[in-house]
Write an enzyme that holds these catalytic residues in place. Structure first.
Site, mmCIF file in Angstrom:
data_model
loop_
_atom_site.group_PDB
_atom_site.id
_atom_site.type_symbol
_atom_site.label_atom_id
_atom_site.label_comp_id
_atom_site.label_asym_id
_atom_site.label_seq_id
_atom_site.Cartn_x
_atom_site.Cartn_y
_atom_site.Cartn_z
ATOM 1 N N ASP A 385 0.871 -1.154 0.000
ATOM 2 C CA ASP A 385 0.000 0.000 0.000
ATOM 3 C C ASP A 385 0.924 1.224 0.000
ATOM 4 O O ASP A 385 2.113 1.101 0.269
ATOM 5 C CB ASP A 385 -0.830 -0.077 1.296
ATOM 6 C CG ASP A 385 -1.710 1.113 1.474
ATOM 7 O OD1 ASP A 385 -2.288 1.553 0.488
ATOM 8 O OD2 ASP A 385 -1.813 1.602 2.618
ATOM 9 N N PHE A 504 -18.196 14.408 2.980
ATOM 10 C CA PHE A 504 -17.279 13.827 2.001
ATOM 11 C C PHE A 504 -17.709 12.403 1.679
ATOM 12 O O PHE A 504 -18.009 11.627 2.570
ATOM 13 C CB PHE A 504 -15.861 13.809 2.581
ATOM 14 C CG PHE A 504 -14.859 13.183 1.675
ATOM 15 C CD1 PHE A 504 -14.207 13.934 0.736
ATOM 16 C CD2 PHE A 504 -14.579 11.829 1.769
ATOM 17 C CE1 PHE A 504 -13.277 13.350 -0.111
ATOM 18 C CE2 PHE A 504 -13.657 11.243 0.930
ATOM 19 C CZ PHE A 504 -13.014 12.013 -0.011
ATOM 20 N N LYS A 528 -13.978 22.121 -0.276
ATOM 21 C CA LYS A 528 -12.621 21.680 -0.547
ATOM 22 C C LYS A 528 -12.726 20.287 -1.151
ATOM 23 O O LYS A 528 -13.667 19.540 -0.847
ATOM 24 C CB LYS A 528 -11.769 21.676 0.719
ATOM 25 C CG LYS A 528 -12.087 20.610 1.737
ATOM 26 C CD LYS A 528 -11.001 20.611 2.790
ATOM 27 C CE LYS A 528 -10.958 19.315 3.586
ATOM 28 N NZ LYS A 528 -12.178 19.037 4.360
ATOM 29 N N THR A 640 -2.338 1.408 -4.749
ATOM 30 C CA THR A 640 -2.755 2.546 -3.962
ATOM 31 C C THR A 640 -4.071 3.095 -4.481
ATOM 32 O O THR A 640 -4.423 2.919 -5.636
ATOM 33 C CB THR A 640 -1.675 3.648 -3.984
ATOM 34 O OG1 THR A 640 -2.187 4.784 -3.338
ATOM 35 C CG2 THR A 640 -1.289 4.001 -5.403
ATOM 36 N N GLY A 641 -4.755 3.726 -3.602
ATOM 37 C CA GLY A 641 -5.991 4.378 -4.005
ATOM 38 C C GLY A 641 -5.736 5.783 -4.507
ATOM 39 O O GLY A 641 -6.649 6.484 -4.925
ATOM 40 N N ARG A 731 -5.516 4.080 -7.896
ATOM 41 C CA ARG A 731 -6.973 4.158 -7.850
ATOM 42 C C ARG A 731 -7.602 2.774 -7.794
ATOM 43 O O ARG A 731 -8.528 2.473 -8.521
ATOM 44 C CB ARG A 731 -7.491 4.889 -9.089
ATOM 45 C CG ARG A 731 -6.978 6.303 -9.213
ATOM 46 C CD ARG A 731 -8.103 7.260 -9.085
ATOM 47 N NE ARG A 731 -7.663 8.629 -9.245
ATOM 48 C CZ ARG A 731 -7.620 9.489 -8.235
ATOM 49 N NH1 ARG A 731 -7.987 9.122 -7.030
ATOM 50 N NH2 ARG A 731 -7.243 10.714 -8.437
ATOM 51 N N LYS A 737 -7.306 -4.943 -4.872
ATOM 52 C CA LYS A 737 -6.018 -5.300 -4.268
ATOM 53 C C LYS A 737 -5.979 -6.802 -4.006
ATOM 54 O O LYS A 737 -5.004 -7.481 -4.326
ATOM 55 C CB LYS A 737 -5.816 -4.548 -2.960
ATOM 56 C CG LYS A 737 -5.550 -3.068 -3.128
ATOM 57 C CD LYS A 737 -5.290 -2.423 -1.784
ATOM 58 C CE LYS A 737 -5.030 -0.932 -1.917
ATOM 59 N NZ LYS A 737 -4.693 -0.292 -0.654
ATOM 60 N N ASN A 759 -8.474 -0.627 4.387
ATOM 61 C CA ASN A 759 -8.656 -1.000 2.991
ATOM 62 C C ASN A 759 -7.635 -2.029 2.523
ATOM 63 O O ASN A 759 -7.729 -2.541 1.424
ATOM 64 C CB ASN A 759 -8.603 0.256 2.102
ATOM 65 C CG ASN A 759 -7.303 0.998 2.270
ATOM 66 O OD1 ASN A 759 -6.548 0.713 3.202
ATOM 67 N ND2 ASN A 759 -7.035 1.920 1.387
ATOM 68 N N ASP A 760 -6.674 -2.321 3.365
ATOM 69 C CA ASP A 760 -5.688 -3.329 2.986
ATOM 70 C C ASP A 760 -5.983 -4.696 3.582
ATOM 71 O O ASP A 760 -5.303 -5.661 3.277
ATOM 72 C CB ASP A 760 -4.288 -2.895 3.444
ATOM 73 C CG ASP A 760 -3.928 -1.534 2.945
ATOM 74 O OD1 ASP A 760 -4.176 -1.279 1.762
ATOM 75 O OD2 ASP A 760 -3.432 -0.712 3.732
#
EC number: 7.6.2.1
Lengths: 1109, 347
Positions: A385, A504, A528, A640-641, A731, A737, A759-760
């Site tokens: 990651d 978000f 933002k 990686t994202g 992405r 993954k 996420n990993d």
């Protein structure tokens, strides 16, 4: 939801009692009653154990058993009771911790009265009362809180490892109900069946009279607090409970029994065991037939044997079965126990290693899975990651660009940029607005600590960095009081009323707040977000070119960028919009999608203010670690994202890819299947050409193209994966993954996945070895992983030192275990040729048993301390890992070597014993002990020869064992009823015994030493060469210091940007004339990269193709 | 990095966080064992070491080999095979029948002493092709029964010679049942040579394995007579021929002590042996030999050890020479990094 639903009645014991389980937590595997059968059943589901049991049962038949059944039953029972005791102990500890949790006191409300009960007695539907800092005993739906807004804060560290506080709100229908009334609340919750998703909860709540609000109130995960969270900063909270209780809580459901992982080495040992088993069957059949033939032709003539003329029906089977029992020791019964023991020691060494303790946090490395250390030495692919793994995930605001003016480019720190400070002092409106957005466009909660300092509790590291930076630039976010946001600029206090928060989401990639200036009543939208989700919505006419350039510029430096924008809203516009927003936010169907649509409506015509650049620093030693491991022949993939540019930049910074002309990046992109296919084929073609050259080719793929490539063009992509040493996948989603790990595994590669965040987790669990970094994104990854380390750089030590030693040691230990069993077995077979192929055992039961479980098992255990090369040498020559990766130390051919050695030693021992003890000395007990002594002496010398480094423990084990052999046999020789009464004393007095033993040692070891010496000197392996170099102090090639060089991102980045201003616009050039689409990113042979060159050069020739040599 | 950044949020929860405390206490304790840093000696196979140890082995082994061979050669051994010779010419077609039929089977052999033999002279009988180590045979005994009177019924392992007419046999089993029963008498120049048959068995066997109060019972009175019979008035501990016989041999060729002649024999002495040829080795083509032998420090006449020592010593010498020559002709620097392939072709 169309799923099965359940209904929970609040405060109504009768109904729910029978339906759902109570809150008793049980992690136990056994009960007292089922322990023995269940444990035995589990143990006997292994083939090896079934085999040993069969042998042990056959031995109960006195007609065929060559020795006392105790010689097999003893070790078997010992081995079984060891593993059963371990299981029982683990289970007892689980019981204790369950009991502690179950007997915890909690306050509940029953029929309007508060009372205290044990946690295990909580029932579905009862109301739980929690006070500040209480642990949540089970999953709850919030009904009330001390906060007037119905908010409460929870810490979810135990659940997902995130240490920041999360806000939870009381469901809207219960909002504002008086705490007294809450005691009597009644209602029904409609919810799906329990699952383990801790991020989702879709349910509805309906209250009964007198609390009727509206009909149905939707509940989300925001309205729940889950088991094992802690209530913080909230005086009290109460919830209906347990919504899911006991083992049905979200936590309980997500506890799974991890699938046991099998190392490549275990698989190889199993394979060799299988081969030995087949060999054994062949030997048994041959000897069985020979024995029966001899019996019928010869033994019938031996009157003194008195063979009956008519045997029983199973007569033909007797001799083969006897040989089966004689040969059963070929498969060493002790190997399983020995391996388990040493494996747990390897894991302990990892836990104990001081050099892998994170100095900052004092977190030691930990091996959760104790069984797979050898696999660490055989890793071929590392999938890593980026954020938090390679980088520190400690966000620091570094630069910004406000209205086209770059700040922080000179010093590398915008906070110290005089220009910026000046414009703040001058009160430039754009700058102030920029700072305001940094300070309040977020979900950060400021907390006044006792000392008066303000602590920020942020859910995202980026927001944290921005708020802190704003505070340093004199825009201090003071307080979030209900809807009033209070900030202090210089010394004047400014208040904003927070009207709406547009949260978000990963789809929108931006967040906004709508605030009203309390002074003048103006309403603003402050946003933002990522550049691609802000810049397109800029107001018509605004020049965004400068911002695009800024974003690109920062991304080239590996900085994370956010665009800040604002817009003033008209009162009417806001009012109208806020109505539809409220409606959408209470929608039951497609809530998220509809909200996004509504937000989109207001987030337009934005006035873009500028770009912030946040640095996510590389962790210490990352480039060195990656370089060393790449030299060790390990291929790196970065998953990686993050954005492509940032990913590539980080990849370059940490030696992931070499600079031009060696390195070459190939892009796979495209939006449609055809584009991806064309692109993939071009890359593949290039890759095939370049594999013959010493080039370092990497491919870059993004999530979208990856999805198409993996699903539609799997074959081509797999080929690409095999050809390429390096890949950057940006992405990508967590499941992608895991998919990539799966893909590499399916090509039979040993994969190691390393990551730090939730996420990993899937990739970590999927990989052969999962390594978690106990970092800032929480402990989730570390919890799911087989190994958890504090910093990425420890990976080098984990693989090169611990993995490699573990592999070497297990390789020796397992082969030695077979060798020593085979020696004794071959002697038995040889003896059967001079005993009429009748299946007589040369050795008595005691000797056989002690040989297997004691004489030969104890010394080999200390081989866990053996080091063939010092750690420093391995670190300097990581290429040596190749021996482990390719499995050079344990494979059929090395095993054949040990097999041959055992045959040779058996012949030596047997020949010498029967010839030196011939004629008048040919007494069975004596010959047997002479042969056994010969074996033991040879074992000691074989151990000595194969040990690379002798610590005091090895000396004790090897020579002490030899002494113990004599002591034990002397003891047995004093017992009149034992078969070997006086034998050992008698032998020790005879010169012929000692001459025979020395002859055995010299004849057995001489050829082996000679062969080893010859190979060692004239055909040395790389390991041998390094050993010689290291121990003779010879000319060790120095590759320069491998210590982490003090290099900061600052220096490189600034040299980069100054020396190569053109880098802002990446150069594209076609690689093949007919390939306009396939692009090759050239980095240009700039001076800054000379830094990398001397080190990367060496690794090039060492490609993974080496393995075929 | 900035040092004046406010502490991150996690620190706030610090004291109340149980996992934080646990993590801190996990820091391992230092010891040389846990760090795998125990001082170690790391020998390697240098030419010096290897050549000198091969040299040393050959220097030690060759003299030992010579000494063993000398010892073996100094042993005087007279072997006389009598199994065929002791059967009258007429009966040689059917030896088995001859041996199984009753009648006098006395046979006389004259042995000439080749060399001076010092006392004590051991008298052995040697059987060839006799499988005392056969599984069926070697297991067929009851040590408990031999040891004490009380265990007379302990005959379960003695199949098929466990009981006779329902009564337990003492000593039971195939080994005892097949007791060797040829006898020898020695005379020199018509004068009887005294044969000491005391102390031919192991002292430990007489004292601990064969009971003083265990007397033979029901022995050799079944339908099938095996070997010799025993004097039922003597306890087993005094039946030394049986004790010797019950020490089973590991090889199909073996010698067992029959007695000791406590007299020197001169060269060219003619010894007349009067033997009773009773034991049946004819049905399985076994040989019977009478052996008279002196003993050395290594035991009887056995060239194996001497030859093996000389061979191993010689081979070690040879290897030492070869390695020395190799070392001189083709010296090779140990640990030369140019042998590392990744240094050889960098790119």
């Amino acid at each position: 939801m169309i799923m099965m639903k359940r209904f929970v009645y609040i405060n109504d014991d009768q109904v729910s009692h029978e339906l759902y389980c109570d809150n008793r937590i049980s992690n136990r595997k056994y009960t007292i009653l089922n322990f023995l059968p269940k444990n035995l059943w589990e143990q006997f589901s292994r083939f090896m154990n079934q085999y040993f049991l069969l042998i042990a049962c056959l031995q109960l038949w006195p007609l065929i058993t060559p020795v006392n059944p105790a010689s097999t039953w003893g070790p078997l029972i010992f081995i079984f009771s060891v593993s059963a005791t371990k299981e029982a102990w683990d289970d007892y500890n689980r019981y204790l911790s369950d009991k502690k949790a179950n007997e915890k006191k909690v306050w509940i409300v029953k029929n309007g009265i508060k009372k205290q009960i044990k946690a295990q007695d909580i029932h579905v539907g009862s109301i739980i009362w929690l006070r500040e800092n209480d642990e949540v005993p089970c999953d709850l739906v919030l009904l009330g809180s001390s906060d007037p807004q119905g908010l409460c804060y929870v810490e979810t560290a135990a659940l997902d490892g995130e240490t920041d506080l999360k806000t939870r709100v009381v469901s809207s229908s219960c909002m504002g109900i008086d705490s007294e009334l809450l005691h009597k609340i009644k209602g029904v919750i409609e919810c799906p069946n329990p699952d383990k998703d801790i991020r989702r909860f879709d349910a509805n709540l309906r209250l009964f009279p007198p609390f009727i609000d509206n009909d149905v109130c939707p509940l989300t995960i925001k309205n729940t607090i889950l088991q094992t969270c802690y209530l913080r900063n909230t005086e009290w909270a109460c919830g209906v409970a347990p919504f899911f209780s006991g083992n049905e809580t979200k936590l309980g459901m997500s506890r799974g029994i991890p699938e046991p992982k099998l190392t490549a080495m275990d698989a190889m040992i199993d394979k060799l065991t299988g081969a030995i088993f087949i060999f054994q069957i062949v030997v048994v059949m041959v000897l069985g037939v020979a024995g029966n033939v001899w019996k019928d032709t010869e033994a019938k003539k031996l009157w003194y044997v008195e063979y009956p003329h008519e045997g029983p029906w199973f007569e033909l089977l007797i001799i083969p079965l006897r040989f089966e029992l004689l040969c059963s020791i070929m498969i060493p019964i002790s190997i399983k126990v020995s391996l388990d023991l040493v494996k747990s020691l390897y894991a302990k060494f990892i836990d104990w290693d001081e050099k892998m303790v994170d100095e900052e946090t004092s977190i030691a490395s930990h091996a959760t899975n104790t069984a797979i250390s050898e696999d660490l030495g055989q890793v071929e692919y590392i999938l890593t990651d980026k954020t938090g793994t390679l980088t520190e995930n400690k966000m620091i605001f570094r630069r910004c660009c406000i209205n086209g003016i770059f700040y922080g480019n000179d010093s590398g720190d915008a906070l110290k940029d005089v220009e910026l400070l000046n414009s703040i002092e001058a009160g430039s409106p754009d700058v102030i607005r920029f700072l305001t957005i940094m300070a309040i466009c977020n979900t950060v909660i400021p907390v006044q600590s006792k000392s008066g300092a303000i602590l920020y509790k942020a859910q995202s590291q980026d927001e944290d960095a921005l708020v802190h930076a704003a505070a340093k630039l004199y825009m201090v976010f003071l307080n979030r009081n209900a809807n009033i946001l209070e900030i202090k600029f210089n010394s004047s206090s400014i208040q904003y009323e927070l009207l709406e928060t547009l949260e978000f989401t990963s789809d929108r990639k931006r967040m906004s707040v709508v605030v009203k200036d309390c002074k003048n009543g103006k309403i603003f939208l402050l946003s933002k977000g990522a550049d691609e989700s802000i810049l397109p919505y800029a107001i018509a006419g605004q020049q965004t070119r400068a911002f695009v350039e800024a974003v690109e510029h920062y991304a080239q430096m590996g900085l994370r960028t956010l665009c800040l924008a604002w817009r003033e809203l008209m009162n009417d516009e806001y009012r109208e919009w806020s109505l539809s927003f409220k409606e959408a936010s209470s929608a039951l169907v497609d809530r998220e999608w509809r909200l996004a649509e509504i937000c989109q409506r207001i987030e337009r015509d934005l006035q873009v203010l500028g770009v912030t650049a946040i640095e996510d620093r590389l962790q210490d030693g990352v480039p060195e670690t990656i370089e060393t491991l790449r030299k060790a022949g390990i291929n790196f993939w970065m998953l990686t994202g993050d954005k492509q540019d940032t990913a590539i930049q980080i990849a370059r910074l940490c030696n992931f890819i070499s600079p031009e002309p060696k390195g070459q990046l190939l892009m796979i992109n495209g939006k449609t299947e055809d584009e991806v296919r064309v692109s993939l084929e071009r890359v593949l073609r290039t890759m095939r050409i370049t594999t013959s050259e010493p080039k370092d080719v990497a491919f870059v793929v993004d999530g979208w193209a990856l999805e198409i490539a993996v699903t539609r063009y799997r074959k081509a992509f797999t080929e690409l994966a095999i050809l390429s040493r390096t890949a950057i996948c940006c992405r990508v989603t967590p499941s992608q993954k895991a998919q990539l790990v799966q893909l590499l595994k399916s090509c039979d590669y040993r994969t190691l996945a390393i990551g730090d965040g939730g996420n990993d987790v899937r990739m970590i669990q999927q990989a052969d070895i999962g390594v978690g970094i106990s970092g800032r994104e929480g402990l989730q990854a570390a919890r799911a992983a087989d190994y958890s380390i504090g910093k990425f750089r420890f990976l080098r030590r984990l693989i090169l030192v611990h993995g490699r030693y573990s592999y070497n040691r297990t390789a020796f230990l397992s082969q030695y275990s077979f060798y020593k069993s085979l020696v004794i077995c071959f002697i038995q077979i040889l003896f059967s040729f001079i005993s009429g192929v009748s299946g007589t055992s040369l050795f008595n039961s005691i000797s056989l048993m002690a040989y297997n479980v004691f004489y030969t098992s104890v010394p080999v255990l200390v081989s866990v301390l053996d080091k063939d090369l010092t750690e420093e040498t391995v670190m300097q020559h990581p290429q040596i890992l190749f021996y482990c990766q390719a499995g050079r130390l344990l494979n059929p051919s090395t095993f054949a070597g040990w097999f041959g050695r055992s045959l040779f030693h058996a012949i030596v021992v047997f020949t010498i014993s029967i010839h030196s003890y011939a004629y008048e000395k040919s007494e069975l007990e004596e010959v047997s002990l002479v042969a056994l002594s010969g074996c033991i002496w040879l074992q000691a010398f074989v151990m000595t020869l194969e040990t690379n480094s002798f610590t005091i423990l090895q000396h004790i084990a090897i020579w002490g064992n030899l002494a113990a052999f004599y002591v034990i046999n002397w003891i047995f020789s004093t017992i009149p009823s034992s078969g070997m009464y006086t034998i050992m004393f008698r032998l020790c007095r005879e010169p012929s015994y000692w001459t025979a033993i020395f002859l055995t040692v010299a004849a057995g070891m001489g050829p082996i030493v000679a062969l080893k010496y010859f190979r060692y000197t004239y055909r040395p392996s790389k390991i041998n060469t390094l050993q010689q170099a290291e121990r003779l102090g010879g000319p060790i090639l120095s590759l320069g210091s491998i210590e982490p060089q003090a290099r900061t991102i600052e220096r490189e980045v600034s040299t980069l940007s100054i020396a190569q201003p053109k880098m802002r616009n990446p150069m594209y050039e076609p690689l093949l004339s007919d390939s306009p689409n396939s692009t090759r990113r050239s980095f240009g042979p700039g001076t800054p990269f000379d830094f990398f060159q001397p080190q990367t050069r060496l690794s090039a020739g060492y490609s993974r193709n080496c393995k075929d040599n | 990095m900035d040092s004046n950044t406010p502490p991150s949020s996690s620190a706030a929860a610090g004291s109340a966080d149980p996992s934080a405390a646990r993590r801190n206490s996990k820091r391992p304790k230092y010891s040389r064992f846990t760090q795998q840093e125990l001082p170690a000696c790391k020998p390697i196979l240098t030419p010096g070491w290897v050549i000198s140890s091969f040299m040393l082995v050959s220097i030690v082994f060759i003299p030992i080999g010579v000494a063993s061979l000398l010892a073996s050669h100094n042993v005087v051994e007279i072997v006389d095979r009598y199994d065929t010779v002791c059967i009258p010419e007429s009966a040689r077609n059917d030896k088995v029948n001859y041996i199984q039929s009753p009648g006098d089977k006395t046979c006389t052999r004259n042995i000439t002493v080749t060399k001076h033999m010092k006392k004590p002279i051991y008298v052995y009988y040697q059987l060839d092709n006799f499988y005392q180590n056969h599984r069926r045979y070697v297991k067929s005994r009851s040590d408990a029964q031999l040891r004490s009177n009380g265990s007379a019924d302990d005959v379960s392992s003695c199949e098929p010679e466990d009981k006779s007419n329902g009564q337990p046999i003492v000593p039971c089993g195939l080994i005892a049942w097949s007791l060797f029963n040829d006898t020898y008498d020695f005379s020199r120049n018509g004068q009887q040579l005294s044969l000491n048959k005391k102390g031919i068995s192991w002292k430990s066997d007489r004292e601990h394995k064969f009971g003083k109060n265990v007397f033979p019972r029901n022995f050799q009175n079944g339908s099938l007579i095996g070997g010799g019979s025993l004097n039922s008035s003597l306890p087993l501990s005094e039946q030394e021929d049986l004790i010797v016989w019950m020490r089973t041999a590991a090889l199909p060729t073996f010698r067992k002590l029959y007695g000791k002649i406590e007299d020197d024999l001169q060269a060219n002495d003619v010894i007349m042996v009067t033997l009773e040829n009773r034991y049946n080795t004819y049905s399985f083509n076994g040989k019977k030999k009478l052996v008279l032998s002196t003993a050395s420090w290594l035991g009887g006449k056995n060239d194996f050890l001497g030859i093996a020592y000389l061979t191993v010593g010689g081979l070690c010498l040879f290897l030492a020479m070869v390695f020395t020559i190799l070392y001189l002709v083709k010296p090779r620097q140990l640990g030369d990094p140019s042998y590392l392939s990744w240094n050889r072709n960098p790119g």
